[in-house]
Design an enzyme around this catalytic site. Structure first.
Site, PDB file in Angstrom:
ATOM      1  N   ARG A  63     -40.512 -10.509  -5.053  1.00  0.00           N
ATOM      2  CA  ARG A  63     -39.520  -9.813  -5.698  1.00  0.00           C
ATOM      3  C   ARG A  63     -38.227 -10.268  -6.544  1.00  0.00           C
ATOM      4  O   ARG A  63     -37.213  -9.631  -6.691  1.00  0.00           O
ATOM      5  CB  ARG A  63     -39.175  -8.627  -4.649  1.00  0.00           C
ATOM      6  CG  ARG A  63     -40.118  -7.753  -4.167  1.00  0.00           C
ATOM      7  CD  ARG A  63     -39.420  -6.714  -3.524  1.00  0.00           C
ATOM      8  NE  ARG A  63     -38.696  -5.702  -4.237  1.00  0.00           N
ATOM      9  CZ  ARG A  63     -39.374  -4.635  -5.014  1.00  0.00           C
ATOM     10  NH1 ARG A  63     -40.627  -4.544  -5.018  1.00  0.00           N
ATOM     11  NH2 ARG A  63     -38.465  -4.016  -5.953  1.00  0.00           N
ATOM     12  N   HIS A  82     -32.552   0.552  -0.876  1.00  0.00           N
ATOM     13  CA  HIS A  82     -32.206  -0.277  -2.208  1.00  0.00           C
ATOM     14  C   HIS A  82     -33.274  -0.633  -2.827  1.00  0.00           C
ATOM     15  O   HIS A  82     -34.419  -1.030  -2.293  1.00  0.00           O
ATOM     16  CB  HIS A  82     -31.330  -1.336  -1.932  1.00  0.00           C
ATOM     17  CG  HIS A  82     -30.583  -1.904  -2.989  1.00  0.00           C
ATOM     18  ND1 HIS A  82     -30.987  -2.250  -4.271  1.00  0.00           N
ATOM     19  CD2 HIS A  82     -29.165  -1.953  -3.194  1.00  0.00           C
ATOM     20  CE1 HIS A  82     -30.170  -2.449  -4.996  1.00  0.00           C
ATOM     21  NE2 HIS A  82     -28.940  -2.431  -4.485  1.00  0.00           N
ATOM     22  N   HIS A  83     -33.597  -0.297  -4.182  1.00  0.00           N
ATOM     23  CA  HIS A  83     -34.752  -0.541  -5.240  1.00  0.00           C
ATOM     24  C   HIS A  83     -35.076  -2.087  -5.262  1.00  0.00           C
ATOM     25  O   HIS A  83     -35.914  -2.555  -5.699  1.00  0.00           O
ATOM     26  CB  HIS A  83     -34.277   0.258  -6.413  1.00  0.00           C
ATOM     27  CG  HIS A  83     -35.651   0.740  -7.086  1.00  0.00           C
ATOM     28  ND1 HIS A  83     -36.938   0.198  -6.617  1.00  0.00           N
ATOM     29  CD2 HIS A  83     -35.762   1.829  -7.917  1.00  0.00           C
ATOM     30  CE1 HIS A  83     -37.765   0.966  -7.401  1.00  0.00           C
ATOM     31  NE2 HIS A  83     -37.155   1.680  -8.129  1.00  0.00           N
ATOM     32  N   ALA A  84     -33.760  -2.991  -4.802  1.00  0.00           N
ATOM     33  CA  ALA A  84     -34.057  -4.406  -5.059  1.00  0.00           C
ATOM     34  C   ALA A  84     -35.213  -4.830  -4.072  1.00  0.00           C
ATOM     35  O   ALA A  84     -35.745  -5.783  -4.555  1.00  0.00           O
ATOM     36  CB  ALA A  84     -32.452  -5.054  -4.759  1.00  0.00           C
ATOM     37  N   THR A  93     -29.692   0.116  -8.117  1.00  0.00           N
ATOM     38  CA  THR A  93     -30.243   1.426  -7.778  1.00  0.00           C
ATOM     39  C   THR A  93     -30.827   1.634  -6.506  1.00  0.00           C
ATOM     40  O   THR A  93     -31.270   0.447  -5.924  1.00  0.00           O
ATOM     41  CB  THR A  93     -31.441   1.399  -8.883  1.00  0.00           C
ATOM     42  OG1 THR A  93     -31.062   1.535 -10.028  1.00  0.00           O
ATOM     43  CG2 THR A  93     -32.121   2.889  -8.646  1.00  0.00           C
TER      44      THR A  93
END
Length: 222
Positions: free
Chosen positions: A18, A193-195, A31
């Site tokens: 990721r 968290h989209h991270a 985001t």
């Protein structure tokens, strides 16, 4: 009492799958997102009634145990280094009916439900009547927010952080049960968290959690 597990493994960002998504969703487009679903808790509720166990510690335990199988939900930071914790420990609110305030408690996760149940009851007995925001001092950085709003069967719940994030753990909230067509339904909100995770990961988590609630005997007696 369970020994608190705070062990974390550093994430090698040169090989982390990721890496680019983490950069994108923290630097270019910060985001997060929330998904809300109704969970069928009929089987779990019946099992707990039969075995004279409380629902809230079972809810905390089952969600936390499932999180141990999802590394994307256990990403934190230590001195700027991304890490993956072995486990997370649930941090939840206790309501005081006399003055309508809440206190935040946490209970050490244990793989055994019976031991976790004892840990939860011990924390309630020691700290549950203390009317202060955090009667039990934090002892580790790997606690995550999970709770319930038992007065409302909501369609959506979204926490709003007002400070920069130090971790990327999920925030999970349950609502009031309703009985419909022979089923007990519990709204559940999952914010992340989209991270560290996408809609796929949260959807898989919800699907797995429903199977857990459908077969509590496999998870609460292991």
């Amino acid at each position: 009492m369970t020994e608190l597990n705070t062990h974390a493994t550093p994430i090698d960002q040169t090989t982390w799958a990721r890496r680019e998504y983490f950069y994108y969703f923290t630097k270019m487009m910060p985001t997060g997102f929330t998904l809300n679903v109704d969970m069928d808790i009929t089987a779990t509720k019946a099992w707990l009634t039969k075995h004279d166990r409380k629902f809230n510690p079972a809810y905390l335990y089952l969600v936390t145990k499932l999180i141990t199988k999802h590394p994307e939900f256990r990403v934190g930071q230590v001195d700027g280094q991304l890490v993956e914790y072995d486990v997370l420990h649930p941090s939840y609110s206790t309501f005081h009916g006399d003055d309508l305030t809440i206190s935040n408690l946490w209970t050490a996760y244990d793989p055994s439900f019976e031991q976790f149940h004892q840990n939860y009851l011990a924390d309630q007995a020691t700290y549950g009547d203390q009317h202060t925001p955090m009667p039990k001092a934090p002892q580790g950085a790997n606690t995550y927010m999970i709770g319930s709003i038992p007065w409302t069967h909501f369609n959506s719940y979204t926490p709003l952080p007002f400070t920069p994030l130090n971790t990327f753990f999920p925030v999970i909230q349950a609502g009031r049960f309703t009985f419909k067509d022979g089923q007990w339904l519990m709204p559940l909100s999952f914010t992340i968290h989209h991270a560290v995770a996408d809609g796929y990961h949260v959807s898989q988590f919800f699907n797995e959690l429903q199977r857990v609630f459908d077969h509590p005997e496999l998870w609460l007696t292991a």
